[in-house]
Design a protein around this motif. Structure first.
Motif, PDB file in Angstrom:
ATOM      1  N   PRO A 109       9.497   1.275  -3.293  1.00  0.00           N
ATOM      2  CA  PRO A 109       8.948   0.974  -1.965  1.00  0.00           C
ATOM      3  C   PRO A 109       8.991   2.219  -1.082  1.00  0.00           C
ATOM      4  CG  PRO A 109      11.110  -0.007  -2.240  1.00  0.00           C
ATOM      5  CD  PRO A 109      10.740   0.593  -3.561  1.00  0.00           C
ATOM      6  N   ALA A 110       8.031   2.347  -0.239  1.00  0.00           N
ATOM      7  CA  ALA A 110       7.963   3.530   0.637  1.00  0.00           C
ATOM      8  C   ALA A 110       9.018   3.456   1.710  1.00  0.00           C
ATOM      9  CB  ALA A 110       6.593   3.635   1.263  1.00  0.00           C
ATOM     10  N   PRO A 155       0.805  -1.243   0.000  1.00  0.00           N
ATOM     11  CA  PRO A 155       0.000   0.000   0.000  1.00  0.00           C
ATOM     12  C   PRO A 155       0.829   1.279   0.000  1.00  0.00           C
ATOM     13  CG  PRO A 155      -0.222  -1.170   2.088  1.00  0.00           C
ATOM     14  CD  PRO A 155       0.532  -2.067   1.162  1.00  0.00           C
ATOM     15  N   LEU A 156       2.089   1.218   0.397  1.00  0.00           N
ATOM     16  CA  LEU A 156       2.916   2.438   0.435  1.00  0.00           C
ATOM     17  C   LEU A 156       3.837   2.554  -0.785  1.00  0.00           C
ATOM     18  CD1 LEU A 156       3.838   2.516   4.231  1.00  0.00           C
ATOM     19  CD2 LEU A 156       1.990   3.708   3.045  1.00  0.00           C
ATOM     20  N   THR A 157       3.660   1.696  -1.761  1.00  0.00           N
ATOM     21  CA  THR A 157       4.478   1.783  -2.981  1.00  0.00           C
ATOM     22  C   THR A 157       4.152   3.080  -3.715  1.00  0.00           C
ATOM     23  OG1 THR A 157       4.539  -0.610  -3.170  1.00  0.00           O
ATOM     24  CG2 THR A 157       5.026   0.639  -5.171  1.00  0.00           C
TER      25      THR A 157
END
Length: 167
Positions: free
Chosen positions: A166-167, A158-160
């Motif tokens: 990647p986050a 979800p944070l990509t």
């Protein structure tokens, strides 16, 4: 390293030991001469090294080579194959050099590493055509509608970021 058919009737460099294109037709020499690789200037010395080993092989195995051809080229295909096996054997002198040459020859054939893939496909790169590499879609991109290995890929984190990082 990837045998193929002769490029023309008097082709001595390619042994013509297999049907279809080989590494030379697929651009191995062009790949080895790419300035970014930085090994093009070493090719004459590498050829000298291979030819020296070919002369030693011929002397050891009782082969008489015509003086009008480079020694490696003058060897029969079976002798070229046997010599390549010796050169690539673990522990052989200069083995790393020959492994590098073999890798580049295979990369020229299997991946058209010296060309952008879309360009290689448009130009009907002999290696990619031979292995049946698929053409891109109408938008120039490759998509694979079937899941790799028949399994659905993992969901995106979800944070990509939008850029895929990647986050």
């Amino acid at each position: 390293m990837v045998p193929g058919e002769k490029r023309y009737g008097g082709d001595m460099a390619v042994a013509g030991a297999a049907p279809g294109p080989g590494a030379v037709q697929a651009g191995a020499v062009e790949l080895l001469n790419l300035p970014d690789l930085g090994i093009g200037v070493l090719l004459p010395e590498l050829a000298l090294l291979v030819n020296t080993r070919a002369l030693a092989y011929a002397a050891t195995h009782g082969r008489v080579l015509p003086p009008t051809q480079p020694p490696f080229v003058a060897l029969r295909f079976t002798d070229r194959t046997a010599l390549a096996g010796e050169l690539l054997t673990p522990g052989a002198p200069d083995r790393q050099l020959y492994v590098l040459l073999a890798l580049f020859a295979a990369a020229a054939f299997d991946t058209a590493a010296h060309l952008h893939t879309a360009v290689a496909i448009r130009q009907r790169h002999p290696g990619l055509v031979w292995i049946g590499f698929p053409a891109p879609g109408a938008d120039g991109l490759w998509r694979f509608p079937d899941y790799s290995y028949g399994r659905r890929l993992a969901s995106e984190h979800p944070l990509t970021t939008v850029g895929g990082h990647p986050a």
